[in-house]
Design an enzyme around this catalytic site. Structure first.
Site, PDB file in Angstrom:
ATOM      1  CB  SER A  98      -5.561  -5.360 -13.527  1.00  9.58           C
ATOM      2  OG  SER A  98      -6.157  -4.354 -14.316  1.00  9.58           O
ATOM      3  CE1 TYR A 119      -1.653  -2.094 -12.121  1.00  7.88           C
ATOM      4  CE2 TYR A 119      -3.063  -2.042 -14.061  1.00  7.88           C
ATOM      5  CZ  TYR A 119      -2.898  -2.254 -12.702  1.00  7.88           C
ATOM      6  OH  TYR A 119      -3.981  -2.624 -11.924  1.00  7.88           O
TER       7      TYR A 119
HETATM    8  N1  LIG Z   1      -8.499   0.556  -8.584  1.00  5.23           N
HETATM    9  C1  LIG Z   1      -8.711  -0.115  -9.709  1.00  5.23           C
HETATM   10  O1  LIG Z   1      -9.481   0.293 -10.574  1.00  5.23           O
HETATM   11  C2  LIG Z   1      -8.013  -1.422  -9.932  1.00  5.23           C
HETATM   12  C3  LIG Z   1      -8.365  -2.184 -11.038  1.00  5.23           C
HETATM   13  C4  LIG Z   1      -7.746  -3.398 -11.231  1.00  5.23           C
HETATM   14  C5  LIG Z   1      -6.795  -3.845 -10.353  1.00  5.23           C
HETATM   15  N2  LIG Z   1      -6.447  -3.089  -9.301  1.00  5.23           N
HETATM   16  C6  LIG Z   1      -5.429  -3.610  -8.400  1.00  5.23           C
HETATM   17  O2  LIG Z   1      -5.909  -3.605  -7.087  1.00  5.23           O
HETATM   18  C7  LIG Z   1      -4.825  -3.440  -6.173  1.00  5.23           C
HETATM   19  C8  LIG Z   1      -5.098  -2.268  -5.246  1.00  5.23           C
HETATM   20  O3  LIG Z   1      -5.236  -1.123  -6.033  1.00  5.23           O
HETATM   21  P1  LIG Z   1      -5.934   0.232  -5.531  1.00  5.23           P
HETATM   22  O4  LIG Z   1      -6.814   0.700  -6.596  1.00  5.23           O
HETATM   23  O5  LIG Z   1      -6.467   0.056  -4.163  1.00  5.23           O
HETATM   24  O6  LIG Z   1      -4.675   1.193  -5.588  1.00  5.23           O
HETATM   25  P2  LIG Z   1      -4.023   2.136  -4.549  1.00  5.23           P
HETATM   26  O7  LIG Z   1      -5.073   2.833  -3.767  1.00  5.23           O
HETATM   27  O8  LIG Z   1      -3.037   2.945  -5.325  1.00  5.23           O
HETATM   28  O9  LIG Z   1      -3.294   1.111  -3.622  1.00  5.23           O
HETATM   29  C9  LIG Z   1      -2.103   0.527  -3.966  1.00  5.23           C
HETATM   30  C10 LIG Z   1      -1.696  -0.263  -2.740  1.00  5.23           C
HETATM   31  O10 LIG Z   1      -0.441  -0.868  -2.991  1.00  5.23           O
HETATM   32  C11 LIG Z   1       0.440  -0.514  -1.955  1.00  5.23           C
HETATM   33  N3  LIG Z   1       1.796  -0.349  -2.478  1.00  5.23           N
HETATM   34  C12 LIG Z   1       2.193   0.370  -3.548  1.00  5.23           C
HETATM   35  N4  LIG Z   1       3.526   0.308  -3.689  1.00  5.23           N
HETATM   36  C13 LIG Z   1       3.978  -0.489  -2.683  1.00  5.23           C
HETATM   37  C14 LIG Z   1       5.255  -0.929  -2.278  1.00  5.23           C
HETATM   38  N5  LIG Z   1       6.372  -0.569  -2.910  1.00  5.23           N
HETATM   39  N6  LIG Z   1       5.339  -1.721  -1.196  1.00  5.23           N
HETATM   40  C15 LIG Z   1       4.245  -2.082  -0.519  1.00  5.23           C
HETATM   41  N7  LIG Z   1       2.999  -1.697  -0.837  1.00  5.23           N
HETATM   42  C16 LIG Z   1       2.886  -0.901  -1.915  1.00  5.23           C
HETATM   43  C17 LIG Z   1      -0.077   0.777  -1.384  1.00  5.23           C
HETATM   44  O11 LIG Z   1       0.321   0.861  -0.033  1.00  5.23           O
HETATM   45  P3  LIG Z   1       0.744   2.243   0.693  1.00  5.23           P
HETATM   46  O12 LIG Z   1       0.529   3.363  -0.287  1.00  5.23           O
HETATM   47  O13 LIG Z   1      -0.169   2.309   1.878  1.00  5.23           O
HETATM   48  O14 LIG Z   1       2.172   2.062   1.058  1.00  5.23           O
HETATM   49  C18 LIG Z   1      -1.560   0.633  -1.532  1.00  5.23           C
HETATM   50  O15 LIG Z   1      -2.142  -0.009  -0.436  1.00  5.23           O
HETATM   51  C19 LIG Z   1      -3.577  -3.238  -7.031  1.00  5.23           C
HETATM   52  O16 LIG Z   1      -2.886  -4.459  -7.186  1.00  5.23           O
HETATM   53  C20 LIG Z   1      -4.153  -2.776  -8.359  1.00  5.23           C
HETATM   54  O17 LIG Z   1      -3.302  -3.052  -9.426  1.00  5.23           O
HETATM   55  C21 LIG Z   1      -7.043  -1.886  -9.070  1.00  5.23           C
END
Ligand SMILES: NC(=O)c1ccc[n+]([C@@H]2O[C@H](COP(=O)([O-])OP(=O)(O)OC[C@H]3O[C@@H](n4cnc5c(N)ncnc54)[C@H](OP(=O)(O)O)[C@@H]3O)[C@@H](O)[C@H]2O)c1
Length: 180
Positions: free
Chosen positions: A148, A162
């Site tokens: 990120s 985070y």
């Molecule tokens: N969205 C953004 O703007 C953004 C920006 C930079 C980086 N990121 C990174 O991109 C990645 C995906 O983020 P997202 O935006 O798609 O967020 P999200 O919709 O909240 O997804 C988070 C994912 O992580 C999984 N997860 C959370 N806790 C977990 C656990 N204890 N065990 C296994 N799986 C777990 C969730 O799976 P379930 O809920 O299905 O169990 C979900 O698929 C993350 O690493 C995040 O830090 C996102």
């Protein structure tokens, strides 16, 4: 042109691939021809997402809660048994916590560090032999850790654990090629 980006014959594991960015990644890999295993904490969510993506290619549900290293070890063992090879590991699952610094709780640290830092490390360690076997010198296996911008520069998100976890995840960066 599409041949240039073909992943036909490749097998990929995407943590957190049932929703959000992980699902987009899983869909992209499937469209490129890869067989994809996805994880989610909830079995029914995982099964439903895999079922919906099956029209794009073979998608396998592997429910897992990656809050502990033991769970990551168990997931890799299960993956190895049901899928076999692994050419691509995408460490996408992530967790965040936001709050003002003066009341930011201590409990906002261990869970975030476990899912965002330790789980990706354990996944990599456990899958290294498989990635090494699946890759060749010309076409090595790949590990992609989803970081990120929060781990690179200070943002006003109040997401202290985070941001630190994503900075730590970037320290896993390594340009070694995984090939037999
Ligand atoms: N969205 C953004 O703007 C953004 C920006 C930079 C980086 N990121 C990174 O991109 C990645 C995906 O983020 P997202 O935006 O798609 O967020 P999200 O919709 O909240 O997804 C988070 C994912 O992580 C999984 N997860 C959370 N806790 C977990 C656990 N204890 N065990 C296994 N799986 C777990 C969730 O799976 P379930 O809920 O299905 O169990 C979900 O698929 C993350 O690493 C995040 O830090 C996102």
């Amino acid at each position: 042109m599409s041949d240039l980006f073909s992943l036909a014959g490749k097998k990929a594991l995407v943590t957190g691939g049932a929703q959000g960015l992980g699902r987009m990644i899983a869909e992209g890999l499937l469209r490129a021809g890869a067989e994809v295993a996805i994880t989610s904490r909830k079995a029914e969510v995982c099964e439903a997402a895999a079922g919906e993506m099956e029209s794009l290619g073979r998608c396998i549900a592997m429910p897992a809660d990656l809050s502990t290293p033991e769970a990551a070890v168990e997931l890799v063992a299960r993956y190895r048994q049901s899928v076999g090879e692994c050419h691509i590991l995408i460490n996408n699952a992530g967790k965040t916590w936001g709050g003002p610094i003066d009341s930011f709780p201590d409990k906002a640290w261990p869970g975030v560090m476990a899912v965002n830092v330790q789980a990706p490390f354990t996944m990599i360690r456990e899958l290294l032999p498989d990635l090494g076997k699946a890759g060749t010198t010309d076409d090595p296996a790949r590990i992609i850790n989803i970081g990120s911008v929060a781990g690179v520069k200070t943002e006003r998100l109040n997401a202290y654990s985070y941001a630190a976890s994503k900075a730590a995840l970037l320290s896993h960066q390594d340009d070694r090629a995984f090939a037999r």
